[in-house]
Design an enzyme around this catalytic site. Structure first.
Site, PDB file in Angstrom:
ATOM      1  N   TYR A  58       0.843  -1.191   0.000  1.00  0.00           N
ATOM      2  CA  TYR A  58       0.000   0.000   0.000  1.00  0.00           C
ATOM      3  C   TYR A  58       0.884   1.248   0.000  1.00  0.00           C
ATOM      4  O   TYR A  58       1.470   1.622   1.015  1.00  0.00           O
ATOM      5  CB  TYR A  58      -0.920   0.022   1.215  1.00  0.00           C
ATOM      6  CG  TYR A  58      -1.897  -1.134   1.317  1.00  0.00           C
ATOM      7  CD1 TYR A  58      -2.237  -1.905   0.206  1.00  0.00           C
ATOM      8  CD2 TYR A  58      -2.487  -1.460   2.528  1.00  0.00           C
ATOM      9  CE1 TYR A  58      -3.129  -2.966   0.313  1.00  0.00           C
ATOM     10  CE2 TYR A  58      -3.388  -2.519   2.645  1.00  0.00           C
ATOM     11  CZ  TYR A  58      -3.698  -3.268   1.535  1.00  0.00           C
ATOM     12  OH  TYR A  58      -4.583  -4.323   1.643  1.00  0.00           O
ATOM     13  N   HIS A 128      -0.215 -12.141   0.893  1.00  0.00           N
ATOM     14  CA  HIS A 128      -1.246 -11.285   0.297  1.00  0.00           C
ATOM     15  C   HIS A 128      -1.998 -11.986  -0.837  1.00  0.00           C
ATOM     16  O   HIS A 128      -3.202 -11.790  -1.000  1.00  0.00           O
ATOM     17  CB  HIS A 128      -0.589 -10.003  -0.214  1.00  0.00           C
ATOM     18  CG  HIS A 128      -1.502  -8.832  -0.243  1.00  0.00           C
ATOM     19  ND1 HIS A 128      -1.064  -7.543  -0.279  1.00  0.00           N
ATOM     20  CD2 HIS A 128      -2.853  -8.726  -0.244  1.00  0.00           C
ATOM     21  CE1 HIS A 128      -2.076  -6.702  -0.296  1.00  0.00           C
ATOM     22  NE2 HIS A 128      -3.178  -7.405  -0.280  1.00  0.00           N
ATOM     23  N   PRO A 208     -16.109  -4.979   2.990  1.00  0.00           N
ATOM     24  CA  PRO A 208     -17.440  -5.432   3.407  1.00  0.00           C
ATOM     25  C   PRO A 208     -18.551  -4.470   3.007  1.00  0.00           C
ATOM     26  O   PRO A 208     -19.732  -4.814   3.104  1.00  0.00           O
ATOM     27  CB  PRO A 208     -17.310  -5.507   4.932  1.00  0.00           C
ATOM     28  CG  PRO A 208     -16.281  -4.479   5.265  1.00  0.00           C
ATOM     29  CD  PRO A 208     -15.284  -4.543   4.139  1.00  0.00           C
ATOM     30  N   LEU A 209     -18.163  -3.277   2.540  1.00  0.00           N
ATOM     31  CA  LEU A 209     -19.143  -2.304   2.057  1.00  0.00           C
ATOM     32  C   LEU A 209     -19.130  -2.220   0.532  1.00  0.00           C
ATOM     33  O   LEU A 209     -19.542  -1.219  -0.053  1.00  0.00           O
ATOM     34  CB  LEU A 209     -18.853  -0.925   2.666  1.00  0.00           C
ATOM     35  CG  LEU A 209     -19.048  -0.861   4.187  1.00  0.00           C
ATOM     36  CD1 LEU A 209     -18.545   0.466   4.743  1.00  0.00           C
ATOM     37  CD2 LEU A 209     -20.515  -1.055   4.541  1.00  0.00           C
ATOM     38  N   GLY A 210     -18.668  -3.307  -0.111  1.00  0.00           N
ATOM     39  CA  GLY A 210     -18.682  -3.335  -1.566  1.00  0.00           C
ATOM     40  C   GLY A 210     -17.854  -2.231  -2.175  1.00  0.00           C
ATOM     41  O   GLY A 210     -18.222  -1.658  -3.194  1.00  0.00           O
ATOM     42  N   GLY A 212     -17.464   0.629  -1.004  1.00  0.00           N
ATOM     43  CA  GLY A 212     -18.189   1.877  -0.817  1.00  0.00           C
ATOM     44  C   GLY A 212     -19.558   1.901  -1.447  1.00  0.00           C
ATOM     45  O   GLY A 212     -20.404   2.723  -1.082  1.00  0.00           O
TER      46      GLY A 212
END
Length: 331
Positions: A58, A128, A208-210, A212
């Site tokens: 990252y 990863h 988990p929120l797609g 966003g």
């Protein structure tokens, strides 16, 4: 006073029911804001979020260095997770399509991460992505030596297939398997979830929120320059229109519960089992606080069933070769 954040277990690690994905603070989601990111990390710890998830790729190490600013003073409050294996272009910081799971590279990578993070031990260290050219037994064998040396506490895999997870577990217990999982990304449920539960491996859910979409924010603005979501099938054309209609229904369910669509999406995932630990990513305190409130949200069974029945348009990634990966066979 708000209720304390529930806790869950990843092997012997006591973690908050929701972790914090830190990728967007350095990579892939537009312009970085160092001051707000640091403030968000401190606020997460203040709220009881103790699982911080990063990776060496990252921002080509920038994200690990960012976390080191918080680790300097609050190490004992943090369950620290990072990853290695995906190689990047040093000029663009973007993945170059290559993965290195060799024992030699693993040994180099862990030392580099420890140095950037400024710590002696990483609590949860992930491969990863499994390397198709290297047997998983070699990689996990090297990681097991890191455990023996005190450099890491627990071993994890990210986007590994069920078969790879089983092979890895025969070498050393795998504490967690991390993969994308949300109302809109359910493929993990076919084979990986049963394998993980058979082996006692926790399920750490990223995006988990797609990415966003499940917050409803995509209806207001499309991803801009520097935002990798513009390359994803679910965020394009007719797919996006169809998916936003589904998000609208999630919003209606949320409204009836006095919650937001994103909170309902996180509560749905938490309801999938006590071995599930979502790590929603954000670089802003406002969204962090909204996410944390989902940990105590109760969603009725009939609403959970309706949410489980939603089927999004388009794949979660344009390149399926990067998910649920297998490695080379043992020789």
């Amino acid at each position: 006073m708000s209720a304390p954040l529930p806790r869950r277990r990843i092997a012997d690690l006591d973690v908050s029911a929701l972790g914090l994905g830190c990728m967007g603070m350095s990579f892939a989601y537009g312009t970085a804001d160092r001051d707000e990111s640091i403030a968000t990390l401190h606020r997460a710890l203040d709220l009881g979020v103790n699982l911080l998830d990063t990776a060496d790729m990252y921002g080509n190490g920038h994200n690990e260095q960012l976390l080191s600013e918080v680790l300097k003073t609050r190490r004992d409050e943090i369950v620290l997770a990072t990853k290695f294996g995906i190689l990047t272009d040093p000029e663009t910081s973007m993945p170059n399509g290559q993965v290195d799971g060799s024992a030699a590279y693993a040994r180099t990578a862990v030392d580099a991460s420890l140095s950037r993070l400024g710590v002696e031990t990483i609590d949860l260290y992930y491969l990863h992505r499994p390397d198709p050219q290297v047997p998983i037994e070699e990689t996990v064998g090297a990681m097991a030596q890191m455990v023996d040396a005190g450099k890491i506490r627990q071993i994890g895999l990210s986007e590994a297939s069920a078969d790879t997870l089983r092979r890895a577990s025969a070498v050393h217990p795998i504490a967690a398997v991390q993969t994308e999982w949300s109302i809109f990304s359910r493929d993990i449920e076919r084979a990986v979830v049963p394998a993980a539960r058979e082996l006692g491996t926790a399920l750490v859910a990223y995006s988990p929120l797609g990415r966003g979409m499940l917050t409803g924010s995509a209806a207001a603005s499309a991803p801009g320059d520097g935002d990798f979501r513009s390359t994803l099938p679910r965020w394009q054309g007719d797919n996006l229109d169809a998916n936003l209609a589904l998000v609208g229904r999630i919003g209606e369910i949320a409204s009836g519960l006095g919650a937001t669509a994103g909170q309902v999406a996180l509560a749905w995932l938490l309801a999938q089992g006590e071995d599930v630990v979502p790590i929603p990513g954000t670089k802003r305190r406002t969204y962090l606080e909204e996410n944390v409130a989902a940990a105590t949200l109760q969603v009725p069974a009939e609403a959970l069933a309706e949410l489980s029945s939603l089927e999004p348009a388009g794949d979660r990634t344009p390149d399926r070769s990067w998910v649920e990966r297998d490695t080379a066979p043992t020789t």
